[in-house]
Design a protein around this motif. Sequence first.
Motif, PDB file in Angstrom:
ATOM      1  N   CYS A  32       0.922  -1.266   0.080  1.00 13.36           N
ATOM      2  CA  CYS A  32      -0.209   0.045   0.064  1.00 13.36           C
ATOM      3  C   CYS A  32       0.917   1.284   0.083  1.00 13.36           C
ATOM      4  O   CYS A  32       2.082   1.408   0.685  1.00 13.36           O
ATOM      5  CB  CYS A  32      -0.742  -0.187   1.079  1.00 13.36           C
ATOM      6  N   VAL A  68      -0.075   4.340   1.006  1.00 15.72           N
ATOM      7  CA  VAL A  68      -0.345   5.129   2.202  1.00 15.72           C
ATOM      8  C   VAL A  68       0.478   4.666   3.582  1.00 15.72           C
ATOM      9  O   VAL A  68       1.227   5.491   3.929  1.00 15.72           O
ATOM     10  CB  VAL A  68      -1.971   5.273   2.343  1.00 15.72           C
ATOM     11  N   CYS A  69       0.070   3.350   3.594  1.00 15.69           N
ATOM     12  CA  CYS A  69       0.782   3.189   4.963  1.00 15.69           C
ATOM     13  C   CYS A  69       1.973   2.198   5.029  1.00 15.69           C
ATOM     14  O   CYS A  69       2.766   1.990   5.969  1.00 15.69           O
ATOM     15  CB  CYS A  69      -0.380   2.341   5.809  1.00 15.69           C
ATOM     16  N   CYS A 127      -2.871  -3.612   4.771  1.00 16.54           N
ATOM     17  CA  CYS A 127      -2.938  -2.316   5.283  1.00 16.54           C
ATOM     18  C   CYS A 127      -2.661  -2.319   6.866  1.00 16.54           C
ATOM     19  O   CYS A 127      -3.582  -3.130   7.570  1.00 16.54           O
ATOM     20  CB  CYS A 127      -4.085  -1.555   4.587  1.00 16.54           C
ATOM     21  N   HIS A 128      -2.277  -1.284   7.352  1.00 18.27           N
ATOM     22  CA  HIS A 128      -2.589  -0.985   8.685  1.00 18.27           C
ATOM     23  C   HIS A 128      -3.814  -0.805   9.158  1.00 18.27           C
ATOM     24  O   HIS A 128      -4.450  -0.154   7.947  1.00 18.27           O
ATOM     25  CB  HIS A 128      -1.655   0.141   8.901  1.00 18.27           C
ATOM     26  N   CYS A 186      -5.155   2.833   8.262  1.00 23.74           N
ATOM     27  CA  CYS A 186      -4.995   3.282   6.725  1.00 23.74           C
ATOM     28  C   CYS A 186      -6.245   3.385   6.376  1.00 23.74           C
ATOM     29  O   CYS A 186      -7.440   2.714   6.401  1.00 23.74           O
ATOM     30  CB  CYS A 186      -4.141   2.419   5.894  1.00 23.74           C
ATOM     31  N   ASN A 227      -6.949   3.201   3.423  1.00 27.79           N
ATOM     32  CA  ASN A 227      -7.117   2.085   2.245  1.00 27.79           C
ATOM     33  C   ASN A 227      -7.442   0.744   2.675  1.00 27.79           C
ATOM     34  O   ASN A 227      -7.697  -0.236   2.119  1.00 27.79           O
ATOM     35  CB  ASN A 227      -5.744   1.867   1.359  1.00 27.79           C
TER      36      ASN A 227
HETATM   37 ZN   LIG Z   1      -2.568   0.980   3.554  1.00 34.31          ZN
END
Ligand SMILES: [Zn+2]
Length: 77
Positions: free
Chosen positions: A2, A4-5, A10-11, A14, A16
């Motif tokens: 991902c 973003v994170c 994903c976290h 996040c 997403n």
């Molecule tokens: Zn993420």
Amino acid sequence: MCSVCLQMPCHPRCPNAPEPVEVYNCSNCGEGILDGDEYVEIDGKYICMDCLDNMTTKELLETCGYEVETAEVDCGW
Ligand SMILES: [Zn+2]
Ligand SMILES: [Zn+2]
């Protein structure tokens, strides 16, 4: 991965990340107990950690089915 994170998967925080799955509902506050959340099962009821954290020891014991009693001297008759 991902963007973003930078985690895979994903976290949980996040944007997403997929919607968390509600596994149970807390029978005290009604909030969902999500996949990965801690909870306690008492008498077939599911209680989330938020509720447990906010309970006094007495409330917690009563939720578990213990009766908190007051000690009294038996003065006899
Ligand atoms: Zn993420
Ligand atoms: Zn709760």
